[in-house]
Write a protein that holds these residues in place. Structure first.
Motif, mmCIF file in Angstrom:
data_model
loop_
_atom_site.group_PDB
_atom_site.id
_atom_site.type_symbol
_atom_site.label_atom_id
_atom_site.label_comp_id
_atom_site.label_asym_id
_atom_site.label_seq_id
_atom_site.Cartn_x
_atom_site.Cartn_y
_atom_site.Cartn_z
ATOM 1 N N ILE A 57 0.850 -1.201 0.000
ATOM 2 C CA ILE A 57 0.000 0.000 0.000
ATOM 3 C C ILE A 57 0.881 1.245 0.000
ATOM 4 N N ASP A 58 0.569 2.138 -0.911
ATOM 5 C CA ASP A 58 1.394 3.322 -1.120
ATOM 6 C C ASP A 58 0.941 4.465 -0.217
ATOM 7 N N VAL A 59 1.720 4.703 0.822
ATOM 8 C CA VAL A 59 1.346 5.728 1.787
ATOM 9 C C VAL A 59 2.274 6.937 1.653
ATOM 10 N N ALA A 60 3.272 6.800 0.769
ATOM 11 C CA ALA A 60 4.335 7.808 0.677
ATOM 12 C C ALA A 60 3.805 9.208 0.369
ATOM 13 N N ALA A 61 2.742 9.286 -0.444
ATOM 14 C CA ALA A 61 2.232 10.597 -0.863
ATOM 15 C C ALA A 61 1.859 11.477 0.329
ATOM 16 N N PHE A 62 1.410 10.860 1.414
ATOM 17 C CA PHE A 62 1.003 11.651 2.577
ATOM 18 C C PHE A 62 2.153 12.463 3.166
ATOM 19 N N ALA A 63 3.384 11.959 2.971
ATOM 20 C CA ALA A 63 4.548 12.685 3.502
ATOM 21 C C ALA A 63 4.720 14.036 2.807
ATOM 22 N N SER A 64 4.171 14.163 1.590
ATOM 23 C CA SER A 64 4.334 15.405 0.828
ATOM 24 C C SER A 64 3.166 16.373 0.984
ATOM 25 N N VAL A 65 2.206 16.007 1.819
ATOM 26 C CA VAL A 65 1.047 16.893 1.988
ATOM 27 C C VAL A 65 1.424 18.090 2.849
ATOM 28 N N GLY A 66 1.098 19.278 2.349
ATOM 29 C CA GLY A 66 1.239 20.487 3.160
ATOM 30 C C GLY A 66 2.660 20.965 3.381
ATOM 31 N N THR A 67 3.644 20.286 2.793
ATOM 32 C CA THR A 67 5.008 20.793 2.927
ATOM 33 C C THR A 67 5.313 21.676 1.727
ATOM 34 N N GLU A 73 -6.161 15.571 -0.753
ATOM 35 C CA GLU A 73 -7.093 14.812 -1.596
ATOM 36 C C GLU A 73 -6.330 13.844 -2.514
ATOM 37 N N ARG A 74 -5.221 14.354 -3.071
ATOM 38 C CA ARG A 74 -4.439 13.541 -3.985
ATOM 39 C C ARG A 74 -3.793 12.365 -3.252
ATOM 40 N N ALA A 75 -3.258 12.638 -2.063
ATOM 41 C CA ALA A 75 -2.621 11.571 -1.268
ATOM 42 C C ALA A 75 -3.634 10.488 -0.893
ATOM 43 N N LEU A 76 -4.855 10.940 -0.559
ATOM 44 C CA LEU A 76 -5.917 10.007 -0.183
ATOM 45 C C LEU A 76 -6.289 9.112 -1.370
ATOM 46 N N GLU A 77 -6.325 9.695 -2.541
ATOM 47 C CA GLU A 77 -6.623 8.933 -3.763
ATOM 48 C C GLU A 77 -5.573 7.864 -4.046
ATOM 49 N N LEU A 124 -3.183 14.117 6.847
ATOM 50 C CA LEU A 124 -4.504 14.759 6.939
ATOM 51 C C LEU A 124 -4.428 16.003 7.824
ATOM 52 N N ARG A 125 -3.687 15.902 8.918
ATOM 53 C CA ARG A 125 -3.493 17.049 9.818
ATOM 54 C C ARG A 125 -2.841 18.211 9.067
ATOM 55 N N ARG A 126 -1.758 17.929 8.387
ATOM 56 C CA ARG A 126 -1.076 18.994 7.643
ATOM 57 C C ARG A 126 -1.948 19.522 6.512
ATOM 58 N N GLY A 127 -2.872 18.698 6.033
ATOM 59 C CA GLY A 127 -3.795 19.137 4.998
ATOM 60 C C GLY A 127 -4.923 19.995 5.542
ATOM 61 N N GLY A 128 -4.978 20.145 6.857
ATOM 62 C CA GLY A 128 -5.970 21.043 7.445
ATOM 63 C C GLY A 128 -7.088 20.377 8.227
ATOM 64 N N PRO A 163 -9.046 18.804 11.285
ATOM 65 C CA PRO A 163 -8.927 18.869 12.743
ATOM 66 C C PRO A 163 -8.637 17.485 13.326
ATOM 67 N N GLU A 164 -7.837 17.486 14.373
ATOM 68 C CA GLU A 164 -7.442 16.249 15.057
ATOM 69 C C GLU A 164 -8.618 15.308 15.343
ATOM 70 N N SER A 165 -9.756 15.895 15.688
ATOM 71 C CA SER A 165 -10.906 15.093 16.109
ATOM 72 C C SER A 165 -11.536 14.306 14.957
ATOM 73 N N ARG A 166 -11.183 14.638 13.712
ATOM 74 C CA ARG A 166 -11.838 14.007 12.558
ATOM 75 C C ARG A 166 -10.928 13.124 11.725
ATOM 76 N N THR A 167 -9.626 13.197 11.975
ATOM 77 C CA THR A 167 -8.700 12.465 11.105
ATOM 78 C C THR A 167 -8.974 10.954 11.085
ATOM 79 N N VAL A 168 -9.261 10.384 12.243
ATOM 80 C CA VAL A 168 -9.492 8.927 12.282
ATOM 81 C C VAL A 168 -10.729 8.566 11.462
#
Lengths: 210, 210
Positions: free
Chosen positions: A62-72, A80-84, A125-129, A131-136
């Motif tokens: 499973i490719d999770v690497a894209a999330f590392a590039s979110v918001g940097t 959205e792209r990382a989630l896809e 997801l956090r760096r993408g904006g 809130p902590e309460s909704r990420t899960v």
């Protein structure tokens, strides 16, 4: 052939693929690799560890690497792209082992690589904006969508067929017309749903969900 | 107790609930109702019919009625609302029998009541403005979302637990904080996802998907 941990995981995956997750026991696995049950314990501590090793095997695809590039900064990509990317590779990994879906979806997770994946998703997801309460919830509803779609994708193509529908069901017969096959297949439905889900999540985030 | 079709379906559901769908055979069912295998054939033609009878039992608990009111005059309701009602009752019906999910999701559908349900959904989506070519995909992606969420909802609550995550996974540990439990549970995730999915589908419809 010499037995080792990797080969045992291979054999366990093949066993679950062939006979379903209920068929997996140390006894059935031993029979499959032509060994005494006791010799399996030289490599794994038992069924629970075996399940986590199978989980790790799936997660590795499973490719999770894209999330590392979110918001940097410079090479940032939107959440959205990382989630896809994540959802599509998650789908491919599970569609290859449909009998594992139920087992892994309902067994307590101990595997570190799985937590590592979740940590990367949540952080992105956090760096993408979000809130902590909704990420899960965002993460798990996308997972649910993927797993349900994987079940649909591995189903036989004649699961609901135009020919099987009685003539009085005119709506479903029309909708199942072969000329719509490209927009009504399980894969097309997954893509439609994934795009809609992500669009809708963006709307909710913009509306200031908290 | 006298055997009949209804009681056989009860017993088959109980068997699958207890032991998984792979355990279902005419032989295991006969043992469960304490009869000879041959006597079962007085009531059902075999395993295939039994599966369709179980499907009909589940479908009877799914609320499809709202679709009949979509797009009609005075008491019309929007397709979004009908889809929501349908998805929630679908979730409840399957969450009660999680071991059936894989079996029903991958067995060719013959049961008439299921086709009747699909026909009503498709007809409602059509009257709600969906093009013929997309109705099946809308229906099946909502189904996939429901089935994946049902698996998540029946999972043990400690599937991913804050305590099980290593301290170095700080993002997931923070997100799993007990104070977020109401917005991060499997049920909350299903609702978030369902709303997002429907919002996103509306966007796509408005954008003129064809």
């Amino acid at each position: 052939m010499r037995l080792n941990r990797e080969r045992l995981v291979d054999a366990a995956l093949a066993l679950v693929d062939d006979d379903g997750s209920e068929a997996l026991s140390m006894r059935t696995l031993a029979a499959r690799v032509d060994r005494q049950v006791s010799s399996l314990y030289n490599h794994v501590s038992g069924r629970t560890e075996l399940i986590e090793l199978m989980r790790a095997r799936i997660v590795a695809d499973i490719d999770v690497a894209a999330f590392a590039s979110v918001g940097t900064s410079a090479r940032a990509i939107p959440w959205e792209r990382a989630l896809e990317f994540w959802a599509r590779s998650y789908l491919r990994a599970f569609a290859a082992h449909p009998n594992l879906i139920r087992l892994l979806a309902t067994t307590e997770i101990r595997d570190l690589s799985t937590y590592e994946m979740y940590d990367a998703v949540i952080a992105g997801l956090r760096r993408g904006g979000w809130p902590e309460s909704r990420t899960v919830a965002v993460m798990r509803t996308v997972e649910a969508h993927v797993l349900g779609s994987a079940l649909d994708i591995i189903a036989p193509s004649d699961l609901i067929a135009q020919d099987s529908a009685d003539v009085r069901f005119s709506e479903i017969r029309t909708a199942l017309d072969p000329r719509f096959v490209e927009t009504s297949s399980a894969t097309a439905a997954f893509e439609l749903g994934l795009n809609a889900l992500i669009d809708g999540l963006r709307l909710q985030l913009e509306a200031g969900i908290s």
